[in-house]
Design a protein around this motif. Sequence first.
Motif, PDB file in Angstrom:
ATOM      1  N   ASP A 124       3.312  23.093  13.103  1.00  0.00           N
ATOM      2  CA  ASP A 124       2.480  23.395  14.281  1.00  0.00           C
ATOM      3  C   ASP A 124       1.015  23.001  14.066  1.00  0.00           C
ATOM      4  N   PHE A 125       0.720  22.409  12.911  1.00  0.00           N
ATOM      5  CA  PHE A 125      -0.618  21.925  12.557  1.00  0.00           C
ATOM      6  C   PHE A 125      -1.680  23.032  12.483  1.00  0.00           C
ATOM      7  N   SER A 126      -1.258  24.274  12.354  1.00  0.00           N
ATOM      8  CA  SER A 126      -2.228  25.368  12.310  1.00  0.00           C
ATOM      9  C   SER A 126      -3.082  25.336  11.039  1.00  0.00           C
ATOM     10  N   ILE A 127      -2.462  25.019   9.915  1.00  0.00           N
ATOM     11  CA  ILE A 127      -3.210  24.967   8.650  1.00  0.00           C
ATOM     12  C   ILE A 127      -4.127  23.747   8.638  1.00  0.00           C
ATOM     13  N   SER A 128      -3.591  22.607   9.037  1.00  0.00           N
ATOM     14  CA  SER A 128      -4.414  21.386   9.027  1.00  0.00           C
ATOM     15  C   SER A 128      -5.587  21.506   9.998  1.00  0.00           C
ATOM     16  N   LYS A 129      -5.393  22.155  11.123  1.00  0.00           N
ATOM     17  CA  LYS A 129      -6.507  22.365  12.063  1.00  0.00           C
ATOM     18  C   LYS A 129      -7.541  23.299  11.449  1.00  0.00           C
ATOM     19  N   LYS A 130      -7.065  24.390  10.856  1.00  0.00           N
ATOM     20  CA  LYS A 130      -7.968  25.371  10.257  1.00  0.00           C
ATOM     21  C   LYS A 130      -8.822  24.736   9.149  1.00  0.00           C
ATOM     22  N   LEU A 131      -8.217  23.815   8.390  1.00  0.00           N
ATOM     23  CA  LEU A 131      -8.925  23.190   7.271  1.00  0.00           C
ATOM     24  C   LEU A 131      -9.487  21.806   7.617  1.00  0.00           C
ATOM     25  N   ASN A 132      -9.397  21.432   8.887  1.00  0.00           N
ATOM     26  CA  ASN A 132      -9.960  20.171   9.367  1.00  0.00           C
ATOM     27  C   ASN A 132      -9.390  18.955   8.625  1.00  0.00           C
ATOM     28  N   VAL A 133      -8.071  18.932   8.507  1.00  0.00           N
ATOM     29  CA  VAL A 133      -7.380  17.813   7.859  1.00  0.00           C
ATOM     30  C   VAL A 133      -6.968  16.822   8.934  1.00  0.00           C
ATOM     31  N   ARG A 134      -7.441  15.570   8.797  1.00  0.00           N
ATOM     32  CA  ARG A 134      -7.147  14.548   9.802  1.00  0.00           C
ATOM     33  C   ARG A 134      -6.519  13.296   9.210  1.00  0.00           C
ATOM     34  N   ILE A 135      -6.611  13.129   7.903  1.00  0.00           N
ATOM     35  CA  ILE A 135      -6.117  11.931   7.232  1.00  0.00           C
ATOM     36  C   ILE A 135      -5.153  12.360   6.132  1.00  0.00           C
ATOM     37  N   MET A 136      -4.114  11.556   5.952  1.00  0.00           N
ATOM     38  CA  MET A 136      -3.192  11.851   4.864  1.00  0.00           C
ATOM     39  C   MET A 136      -3.185  10.709   3.869  1.00  0.00           C
ATOM     40  N   PRO A 137      -3.083  11.015   2.617  1.00  0.00           N
ATOM     41  CA  PRO A 137      -3.131  12.373   2.090  1.00  0.00           C
ATOM     42  C   PRO A 137      -4.556  12.930   2.118  1.00  0.00           C
ATOM     43  N   THR A 138      -4.636  14.226   2.244  1.00  0.00           N
ATOM     44  CA  THR A 138      -5.879  14.961   2.035  1.00  0.00           C
ATOM     45  C   THR A 138      -5.572  16.018   0.998  1.00  0.00           C
ATOM     46  N   THR A 139      -6.444  16.108   0.011  1.00  0.00           N
ATOM     47  CA  THR A 139      -6.269  17.097  -1.047  1.00  0.00           C
ATOM     48  C   THR A 139      -7.530  17.935  -1.123  1.00  0.00           C
ATOM     49  N   ILE A 152     -10.662  15.458  -1.056  1.00  0.00           N
ATOM     50  CA  ILE A 152     -10.454  14.020  -1.180  1.00  0.00           C
ATOM     51  C   ILE A 152      -9.543  13.590  -0.044  1.00  0.00           C
ATOM     52  N   THR A 153      -9.978  12.586   0.711  1.00  0.00           N
ATOM     53  CA  THR A 153      -9.105  12.015   1.726  1.00  0.00           C
ATOM     54  C   THR A 153      -8.632  10.663   1.209  1.00  0.00           C
ATOM     55  N   GLY A 154      -7.347  10.462   1.303  1.00  0.00           N
ATOM     56  CA  GLY A 154      -6.762   9.228   0.798  1.00  0.00           C
ATOM     57  C   GLY A 154      -6.240   9.406  -0.614  1.00  0.00           C
ATOM     58  N   TYR A 155      -5.656   8.335  -1.112  1.00  0.00           N
ATOM     59  CA  TYR A 155      -5.056   8.345  -2.442  1.00  0.00           C
ATOM     60  C   TYR A 155      -6.115   8.559  -3.525  1.00  0.00           C
ATOM     61  N   HIS A 156      -5.738   9.328  -4.541  1.00  0.00           N
ATOM     62  CA  HIS A 156      -6.598   9.518  -5.713  1.00  0.00           C
ATOM     63  C   HIS A 156      -5.729   9.428  -6.970  1.00  0.00           C
ATOM     64  N   ASN A 157      -6.254   8.792  -8.007  1.00  0.00           N
ATOM     65  CA  ASN A 157      -5.556   8.709  -9.287  1.00  0.00           C
ATOM     66  C   ASN A 157      -5.853   9.992 -10.078  1.00  0.00           C
ATOM     67  N   TRP A 158      -4.964  10.948  -9.972  1.00  0.00           N
ATOM     68  CA  TRP A 158      -5.162  12.262 -10.584  1.00  0.00           C
ATOM     69  C   TRP A 158      -5.055  12.247 -12.097  1.00  0.00           C
ATOM     70  N   LEU A 159      -4.514  11.195 -12.670  1.00  0.00           N
ATOM     71  CA  LEU A 159      -4.352  11.131 -14.127  1.00  0.00           C
ATOM     72  C   LEU A 159      -5.398  10.241 -14.798  1.00  0.00           C
ATOM     73  N   SER A 160      -6.387   9.791 -14.043  1.00  0.00           N
ATOM     74  CA  SER A 160      -7.443   8.975 -14.657  1.00  0.00           C
ATOM     75  C   SER A 160      -8.224   9.841 -15.645  1.00  0.00           C
ATOM     76  N   PRO A 161      -8.744   9.246 -16.706  1.00  0.00           N
ATOM     77  CA  PRO A 161      -9.526  10.016 -17.689  1.00  0.00           C
ATOM     78  C   PRO A 161     -10.711  10.756 -17.058  1.00  0.00           C
ATOM     79  N   GLU A 162     -11.341  10.134 -16.064  1.00  0.00           N
ATOM     80  CA  GLU A 162     -12.491  10.783 -15.403  1.00  0.00           C
ATOM     81  C   GLU A 162     -12.059  12.041 -14.663  1.00  0.00           C
TER      82      GLU A 162
END
Length: 170
Positions: A124-139, A152-162
Amino acid sequence: MFLLNLITFVLLILFHSTTNSKDSNELTFHNTIKEVESFQLIDLEKKKIDLKKFKKSDFFILNFWATWCTPCIKEIPDLLKVEQKFNNKFKIIFISMDSNPKETVSKFLKKRKFNKFKTYTDTDFSISKKLNVRIMPTTIIINKNLKEISRITGYHNWLSPETINLLENL
């Protein structure tokens, strides 16, 4: 049935155009921390659980995804590895934006062999509306006091050393 198919098609077109597939978006932290209201998560069996129930972790990483979103799918294994690496520090909470998650997500999980993958839904998009999520992926990273500290909106390399270094220092 035709109306349901039409609505599903329109939603797919809408969300398909809102996926972000850059190679990687940078993990940065907000200068001003934003309060997040607790909300109820709904699993594939339609059971509800309040976000506050996960308080044993220091941080929540909310990942909004869909089975048809290529950058979303690319992130899932890395986010699962982050959760495993940091044990109880981070709780990864996957939130599917699929319109028929019980069927679609179940097939997806079986096909991809994600055995230890728990996802919640936002049909029902209630969570995404509440958190203002418009792009996937959004983390969104939220601390245990329900303060949003990063997005972060969009892909992110979660295993990068940084990224691993930033997460270690939280």
